[in-house]
Motif scaffolding. Sequence first.
Motif, PDB file in Angstrom:
ATOM      1  N   ARG A  62       6.644  -2.913 -17.658  1.00 17.38           N
ATOM      2  CA  ARG A  62       7.633  -3.774 -18.299  1.00 17.38           C
ATOM      3  C   ARG A  62       8.405  -4.619 -17.299  1.00 17.38           C
ATOM      4  O   ARG A  62       9.076  -5.574 -17.672  1.00 17.38           O
ATOM      5  N   GLN A  63       8.324  -4.262 -16.021  1.00 14.02           N
ATOM      6  CA  GLN A  63       9.064  -4.992 -14.999  1.00 14.02           C
ATOM      7  C   GLN A  63       8.504  -6.405 -14.868  1.00 14.02           C
ATOM      8  O   GLN A  63       7.325  -6.604 -14.615  1.00 14.02           O
ATOM      9  N   GLN A  64       9.358  -7.372 -15.008  1.00 17.17           N
ATOM     10  CA  GLN A  64       8.919  -8.770 -15.012  1.00 17.17           C
ATOM     11  C   GLN A  64       8.933  -9.403 -13.633  1.00 17.17           C
ATOM     12  O   GLN A  64       8.134 -10.273 -13.326  1.00 17.17           O
ATOM     13  N   THR A  65       9.853  -8.966 -12.788  1.00 21.03           N
ATOM     14  CA  THR A  65       9.980  -9.582 -11.470  1.00 21.03           C
ATOM     15  C   THR A  65       9.860  -8.529 -10.388  1.00 21.03           C
ATOM     16  O   THR A  65      10.191  -7.359 -10.588  1.00 21.03           O
ATOM     17  N   GLN A  66       9.381  -8.944  -9.249  1.00 26.35           N
ATOM     18  CA  GLN A  66       9.264  -8.048  -8.109  1.00 26.35           C
ATOM     19  C   GLN A  66      10.617  -7.917  -7.423  1.00 26.35           C
ATOM     20  O   GLN A  66      11.314  -8.897  -7.178  1.00 26.35           O
ATOM     21  N   LYS A  67      10.989  -6.703  -7.100  1.00 28.40           N
ATOM     22  CA  LYS A  67      12.234  -6.481  -6.386  1.00 28.40           C
ATOM     23  C   LYS A  67      12.067  -6.885  -4.921  1.00 28.40           C
ATOM     24  O   LYS A  67      11.048  -6.608  -4.306  1.00 28.40           O
ATOM     25  N   THR A  68      13.089  -7.535  -4.401  1.00 25.53           N
ATOM     26  CA  THR A  68      13.051  -7.876  -2.981  1.00 25.53           C
ATOM     27  C   THR A  68      13.414  -6.638  -2.168  1.00 25.53           C
ATOM     28  O   THR A  68      14.381  -5.937  -2.465  1.00 25.53           O
ATOM     29  N   ILE A  69      12.623  -6.359  -1.145  1.00 23.22           N
ATOM     30  CA  ILE A  69      12.827  -5.163  -0.336  1.00 23.22           C
ATOM     31  C   ILE A  69      13.151  -5.569   1.091  1.00 23.22           C
ATOM     32  O   ILE A  69      12.480  -6.419   1.682  1.00 23.22           O
ATOM     33  N   ASP A  70      14.190  -4.971   1.636  1.00 28.56           N
ATOM     34  CA  ASP A  70      14.545  -5.191   3.027  1.00 28.56           C
ATOM     35  C   ASP A  70      13.615  -4.349   3.888  1.00 28.56           C
ATOM     36  O   ASP A  70      13.768  -3.132   3.996  1.00 28.56           O
ATOM     37  N   VAL A  71      12.601  -4.999   4.478  1.00 30.85           N
ATOM     38  CA  VAL A  71      11.579  -4.277   5.239  1.00 30.85           C
ATOM     39  C   VAL A  71      12.188  -3.468   6.378  1.00 30.85           C
ATOM     40  O   VAL A  71      11.752  -2.350   6.666  1.00 30.85           O
ATOM     41  N   ASP A  72      13.214  -4.013   7.012  1.00 31.16           N
ATOM     42  CA  ASP A  72      13.819  -3.330   8.158  1.00 31.16           C
ATOM     43  C   ASP A  72      14.471  -2.004   7.774  1.00 31.16           C
ATOM     44  O   ASP A  72      14.693  -1.145   8.634  1.00 31.16           O
ATOM     45  N   SER A  73      14.788  -1.833   6.491  1.00 33.78           N
ATOM     46  CA  SER A  73      15.444  -0.601   6.048  1.00 33.78           C
ATOM     47  C   SER A  73      14.449   0.499   5.668  1.00 33.78           C
ATOM     48  O   SER A  73      14.842   1.629   5.392  1.00 33.78           O
ATOM     49  N   LEU A  74      13.159   0.168   5.654  1.00 31.46           N
ATOM     50  CA  LEU A  74      12.147   1.147   5.281  1.00 31.46           C
ATOM     51  C   LEU A  74      11.953   2.180   6.390  1.00 31.46           C
ATOM     52  O   LEU A  74      11.994   1.852   7.574  1.00 31.46           O
ATOM     53  N   PRO A  75      11.707   3.444   6.026  1.00 33.83           N
ATOM     54  CA  PRO A  75      11.506   4.484   7.050  1.00 33.83           C
ATOM     55  C   PRO A  75      10.256   4.270   7.893  1.00 33.83           C
ATOM     56  O   PRO A  75      10.247   4.591   9.071  1.00 33.83           O
ATOM     57  N   CYS A  76       9.183   3.756   7.277  1.00 39.12           N
ATOM     58  CA  CYS A  76       7.900   3.615   7.970  1.00 39.12           C
ATOM     59  C   CYS A  76       7.516   2.144   8.095  1.00 39.12           C
ATOM     60  O   CYS A  76       7.168   1.500   7.103  1.00 39.12           O
ATOM     61  N   ILE A  77       7.578   1.652   9.307  1.00 39.78           N
ATOM     62  CA  ILE A  77       7.259   0.249   9.575  1.00 39.78           C
ATOM     63  C   ILE A  77       6.142   0.201  10.616  1.00 39.78           C
ATOM     64  O   ILE A  77       6.119   0.978  11.570  1.00 39.78           O
ATOM     65  N   ARG A  78       5.210  -0.726  10.428  1.00 30.99           N
ATOM     66  CA  ARG A  78       4.086  -0.852  11.359  1.00 30.99           C
ATOM     67  C   ARG A  78       4.466  -1.695  12.581  1.00 30.99           C
ATOM     68  O   ARG A  78       5.276  -2.612  12.482  1.00 30.99           O
ATOM     69  N   ASP A  79       3.859  -1.350  13.692  1.00 29.23           N
ATOM     70  CA  ASP A  79       4.026  -2.140  14.906  1.00 29.23           C
ATOM     71  C   ASP A  79       3.337  -3.489  14.712  1.00 29.23           C
ATOM     72  O   ASP A  79       2.219  -3.566  14.208  1.00 29.23           O
ATOM     73  N   GLU A  80       4.007  -4.558  15.113  1.00 24.28           N
ATOM     74  CA  GLU A  80       3.479  -5.905  14.877  1.00 24.28           C
ATOM     75  C   GLU A  80       2.164  -6.154  15.616  1.00 24.28           C
ATOM     76  O   GLU A  80       1.304  -6.883  15.131  1.00 24.28           O
ATOM     77  N   LYS A  81       2.001  -5.548  16.786  1.00 24.28           N
ATOM     78  CA  LYS A  81       0.801  -5.789  17.581  1.00 24.28           C
ATOM     79  C   LYS A  81      -0.374  -4.912  17.155  1.00 24.28           C
ATOM     80  O   LYS A  81      -1.478  -5.399  16.925  1.00 24.28           O
ATOM     81  N   SER A  82      -0.134  -3.617  17.052  1.00 20.80           N
ATOM     82  CA  SER A  82      -1.229  -2.685  16.749  1.00 20.80           C
ATOM     83  C   SER A  82      -1.485  -2.524  15.262  1.00 20.80           C
ATOM     84  O   SER A  82      -2.583  -2.163  14.840  1.00 20.80           O
ATOM     85  N   GLY A  83      -0.462  -2.776  14.436  1.00 18.79           N
ATOM     86  CA  GLY A  83      -0.594  -2.579  13.000  1.00 18.79           C
ATOM     87  C   GLY A  83      -0.457  -1.126  12.581  1.00 18.79           C
ATOM     88  O   GLY A  83      -0.603  -0.792  11.401  1.00 18.79           O
ATOM     89  N   ARG A  84      -0.163  -0.236  13.537  1.00 15.49           N
ATOM     90  CA  ARG A  84      -0.021   1.189  13.228  1.00 15.49           C
ATOM     91  C   ARG A  84       1.429   1.525  12.923  1.00 15.49           C
ATOM     92  O   ARG A  84       2.348   0.839  13.376  1.00 15.49           O
ATOM     93  N   PHE A  85       1.643   2.603  12.172  1.00 15.22           N
ATOM     94  CA  PHE A  85       2.994   3.029  11.861  1.00 15.22           C
ATOM     95  C   PHE A  85       3.718   3.500  13.120  1.00 15.22           C
ATOM     96  O   PHE A  85       3.124   4.134  14.005  1.00 15.22           O
ATOM     97  N   VAL A  86       5.005   3.207  13.174  1.00 11.07           N
ATOM     98  CA  VAL A  86       5.873   3.751  14.210  1.00 11.07           C
ATOM     99  C   VAL A  86       6.434   5.051  13.655  1.00 11.07           C
ATOM    100  O   VAL A  86       7.291   5.046  12.773  1.00 11.07           O
ATOM    101  N   TRP A  87       5.932   6.181  14.147  1.00 18.83           N
ATOM    102  CA  TRP A  87       6.257   7.484  13.554  1.00 18.83           C
ATOM    103  C   TRP A  87       7.592   8.022  14.059  1.00 18.83           C
ATOM    104  O   TRP A  87       7.677   8.730  15.057  1.00 18.83           O
ATOM    105  N   THR A  88       8.639   7.676  13.339  1.00 23.13           N
ATOM    106  CA  THR A  88       9.958   8.249  13.603  1.00 23.13           C
ATOM    107  C   THR A  88      10.094   9.543  12.803  1.00 23.13           C
ATOM    108  O   THR A  88       9.280   9.838  11.924  1.00 23.13           O
TER     109      THR A  88
END
Length: 265
Positions: free
Chosen positions: A117-143
């Motif tokens: 039923r959701q009509q619009t995509q929610k905007t997500i602040d990528v920087d606030s996500l727990p798991c973010i990929r490294d820009e160069k390798s594309g792998r997760f930065v495991w904090t």
Amino acid sequence: MLSSLVLGATVGLVMGLTGAGGGILAVPLLVFALNMTVSDAGPIALLSVGISAAVGAMIGFRAGAVRYRAAMVIAGTGILAAPMGVWLAQRLDTNLLSILFAVVLIWIAYKNLMEGRQQTQKTIDVDSLPCIRDEKSGRFVWTSKCASRLLFAGSFAGILSGLLGVGGGFVMVPALQRYTDLAMKSVVATSLAVIAFISLTGVVVSISAGHFDQGVGVPFAAGSALGMLIGQPLSLRLPAKYLKIAFAIICILVACLMVGKTISS
């Protein structure tokens, strides 16, 4: 044998169309069509879900969508937790398992209805996500925060796979969406890889414990793999919104049938 093949193909088709959650219907189909108990149907469902998920994961891997290192780490905790679910399934009352399964189905239906039923995509602040990929390798930065979220999701999926014979896609897909910066294509493909690892391990545990009907399980699994091959390409041509709503309605109907059967017995 033919009926098992057709039922398996139905499960694989739904899995391909819904992107990982269709395996939840494997146990109810076996319970109603072949008059099996939830605990007996669970290992067979796991085999079909595991093989179907492996097929889907391989397709995603060839497309470069699977984060396979993360999948193996997450699945590791699920594999450790799955035997606990199998152990519980063999000791809990069959009626209680059926009611628990119906509750899970209702929860999945609710989630799919809300997403449909959701009509619009929610905007997500990528920087606030727990798991973010490294820009160069594309792998997760495991904090520690990233690891704790995903490993908990893997453990929960593992217990449910052993307990109810479900792959856990309805756990892993929302977890990866909520905690990572992966695109939806990678979310589904990585989830399928996790499901394949966890489910097939659960099957090995069940077979070693003598709780697996090969006469039903093998053709059911073969049919599910075929259904996945058909359903996954087809899903790209159908609106995701309506697929989610249709799947939710099916889950509600199946849950009602399971509760009705439990009460009547």
